[in-house]
Design a protein around this motif. Structure first.
Motif: not given
Length: 276
Positions: A72-84, A257-258, A260-268
């Motif tokens: 919808h044209p009213a939307v302000h979208l946040i897209r992509g990563r990483p995101k804190q 937020r922390l 999110g850091v744990w998940m990045r470690v786990a993914a690696s």
């Protein structure tokens, strides 16, 4: 009225399998359009209730699922990563309410595509001793920021999980789990009409801001891999309760937020696909 929408994909109308929600899957391109239509239904409902500013955060996987031109044209979208702040990137105390669209049940529940953030890598999670998944942790974080969650959409198991966590949240079941990769589906036009109507009704009298959060909370996560738990103990403030379980204390937004850091470690360390 400023509205924030966090949109995941597993709980979207019509989607039941990894091929529906993972880039490269046979039906992923169709799935991302279905995702956009559920979001647009929520946006129409918010606008009908008087919303003047709507932020949508693409909160699934690579966080590049939503095509801006399909929204919808009213939307302000946040897209992509990483995101804190991951699934809650962009949420601020200035928002009057949050909507969770396309959410799913936590790991261990017999819901459609159920898991907690990382497929089978995370076996269990607890917030202050209470079992939690993406729904509960996102809700608790939004509440700690000062924003009430008004509506959640997903399968019936996700709706039950939300109601058990906070019965004041309006839920919309767009499908009914038969197993982890199967569901009884509502017709898309019917499901989206329900989303639009529920959002409009709930936001017609915006929910009250939540009570203040506890000064300190504890997040505990049990991993499938002892290697992940061992590595995470190198992060200051992270302690173990057994070979596969770690915990940390802090404010809920800080823990989110922390985590999110744990998940990045786990993914690696694991490099495992999310639906095995």
């Amino acid at each position: 009225m400023r509205i924030y929408i966090s949109v995941d994909m597993e709980g979207i109308t019509g989607l039941v399998d990894a091929d529906d929600v993972q880039p490269g899957g046979r039906d992923y391109e169709r799935g991302r359009l279905m995702m956009a239509e559920d979001v647009n239904a929520a946006v129409r409902g918010a606008l009908a209730a008087g919303a003047t500013d709507i932020t949508v955060n693409d909160a699934h996987g690579p966080m590049r699922n939503l095509l801006p031109e399909s929204l919808h044209p009213a939307v302000h979208l946040i897209r992509g990563r990483p995101k804190q702040m991951g699934m809650l990137e962009g949420l601020t105390p200035e928002h009057d309410a949050a909507l969770f669209v396309g959410y799913h049940a936590r790991a261990g529940a017999l819901g459609v595509l159920s898991h907690s953030f990382m497929g089978h890598e995370i076996e269990d999670m607890w917030l202050d001793g209470r079992p939690v998944g993406e729904i509960g942790l996102a809700h608790a974080t939004a509440a700690a920021i000062g924003v009430p969650v008004a509506v959640l959409t997903g399968d019936d198991r996700a709706c039950t999980e939300m109601t058990e966590w906070d019965a004041s949240v309006t839920t919309v079941a767009v499908k009914f789990a038969r197993d982890r990769f199967s569901a009884g589906l509502r017709p898309p036009h019917e499901a989206r009409a329900s989303i639009e109507e529920a959002v409009a009704a709930r936001l017609s009298a915006p929910p009250k801001a939540p009570a203040g959060a506890a000064a300190s909370s504890t997040l505990t996560v049990r991993w499938q891999s002892a290697s992940v738990a061992s590595t995470l103990q190198g992060i200051p403030g992270v302690t173990s309760t057994d070979a596969r379980t770690v915990r940390s204390e802090g404010t809920v937004p800080g823990l989110y937020r922390l985590f999110g850091v744990w998940m990045r470690v786990a993914a690696s360390l694991t490099n495992q696909p999310p639906y095995c």
